[in-house]
Design an enzyme around this catalytic site. Structure first.
Site, PDB file in Angstrom:
ATOM      1  N   HIS A  69       0.837  -1.196   0.000  1.00  0.00           N
ATOM      2  CA  HIS A  69       0.000   0.000   0.000  1.00  0.00           C
ATOM      3  C   HIS A  69       0.872   1.246   0.000  1.00  0.00           C
ATOM      4  O   HIS A  69       2.049   1.200   0.378  1.00  0.00           O
ATOM      5  CB  HIS A  69      -0.921   0.004   1.216  1.00  0.00           C
ATOM      6  CG  HIS A  69      -2.004  -1.026   1.146  1.00  0.00           C
ATOM      7  ND1 HIS A  69      -3.013  -1.114   2.071  1.00  0.00           N
ATOM      8  CD2 HIS A  69      -2.246  -2.004   0.238  1.00  0.00           C
ATOM      9  CE1 HIS A  69      -3.824  -2.092   1.748  1.00  0.00           C
ATOM     10  NE2 HIS A  69      -3.381  -2.658   0.641  1.00  0.00           N
ATOM     11  N   GLU A  71       0.886   3.867   1.891  1.00  0.00           N
ATOM     12  CA  GLU A  71       1.364   4.241   3.220  1.00  0.00           C
ATOM     13  C   GLU A  71       2.593   3.413   3.608  1.00  0.00           C
ATOM     14  O   GLU A  71       3.577   3.945   4.131  1.00  0.00           O
ATOM     15  CB  GLU A  71       0.278   4.029   4.284  1.00  0.00           C
ATOM     16  CG  GLU A  71      -1.009   4.767   4.017  1.00  0.00           C
ATOM     17  CD  GLU A  71      -2.062   3.935   3.293  1.00  0.00           C
ATOM     18  OE1 GLU A  71      -3.245   4.068   3.631  1.00  0.00           O
ATOM     19  OE2 GLU A  71      -1.688   3.165   2.381  1.00  0.00           O
ATOM     20  N   CYS A  97      -5.983   1.210   5.742  1.00  0.00           N
ATOM     21  CA  CYS A  97      -6.507  -0.062   6.225  1.00  0.00           C
ATOM     22  C   CYS A  97      -5.900  -0.326   7.603  1.00  0.00           C
ATOM     23  O   CYS A  97      -5.014   0.400   8.058  1.00  0.00           O
ATOM     24  CB  CYS A  97      -6.165  -1.188   5.250  1.00  0.00           C
ATOM     25  SG  CYS A  97      -4.399  -1.601   5.207  1.00  0.00           S
ATOM     26  N   CYS A 100      -2.003  -0.850   7.541  1.00  0.00           N
ATOM     27  CA  CYS A 100      -1.259   0.412   7.396  1.00  0.00           C
ATOM     28  C   CYS A 100      -1.389   1.264   8.651  1.00  0.00           C
ATOM     29  O   CYS A 100      -0.446   1.949   9.039  1.00  0.00           O
ATOM     30  CB  CYS A 100      -1.722   1.170   6.157  1.00  0.00           C
ATOM     31  SG  CYS A 100      -1.173   0.385   4.620  1.00  0.00           S
TER      32      CYS A 100
END
Length: 142
Positions: A69, A71, A97, A100
């Site tokens: 992801h 992040e 999410c 993260c």
């Protein structure tokens, strides 16, 4: 929040949105910036690990399990630099999410600003539980 901070947040979110265009993912492109003391200290977008093919989805259009992801990419990138994310703000085009969110907490990030909501709220709930300031900003309010 004061107007000056809102304008700054919107600018960084627009930059994160532009950065998301580097992603090869077809289903969803997400960009992230880490900002500390008004300086961008890291950036990231969702995609496969370095050295892998730039294909995020399998033949059934499902995201491959090893896709990172935005992040996570921004946090691991700052970890390889001489900068510290402690006290920084994460600007991300989609709400984090839960996985993260855990990384954000451990990285010492104190503020998360996002535009679009992810389908699950558990990441946001975890960040709030850790007393991290979480703000959703609409880019249309300019």
């Amino acid at each position: 929040m004061d107007k000056k901070q809102l304008l700054l947040d919107q600018r960084y979110l627009r930059m994160a949105s532009i950065w998301s265009q580097n992603s090869y993912c077809k289903r969803r492109q997400v960009g992230a910036l880490l900002v500390k003391d008004k300086m961008i200290i890291s950036d990231g977008y969702n995609g496969t690990p370095s050295g892998f093919e730039n294909i995020c989805e399998d033949e059934n259009n499902k995201t491959k399990p090893y896709v990172l992801h935005a992040e996570a990419n921004a946090i691991t990138k700052v970890a390889k630099s001489n900068n510290s994310s402690d006290g920084a703000t994460m600007y991300v085009t989609s709400s984090p999410c839960v996985e993260c969110a855990k990384l954000i907490i451990q990285a010492g990030i104190k503020r998360v600003v996002f535009t679009d909501s992810y389908r699950l709220e558990d990441g946001i709930d975890l960040l709030k539980r850790a007393n991290i300031e979480v703000i959703q900003v609409d880019l249309e309010d300019e």
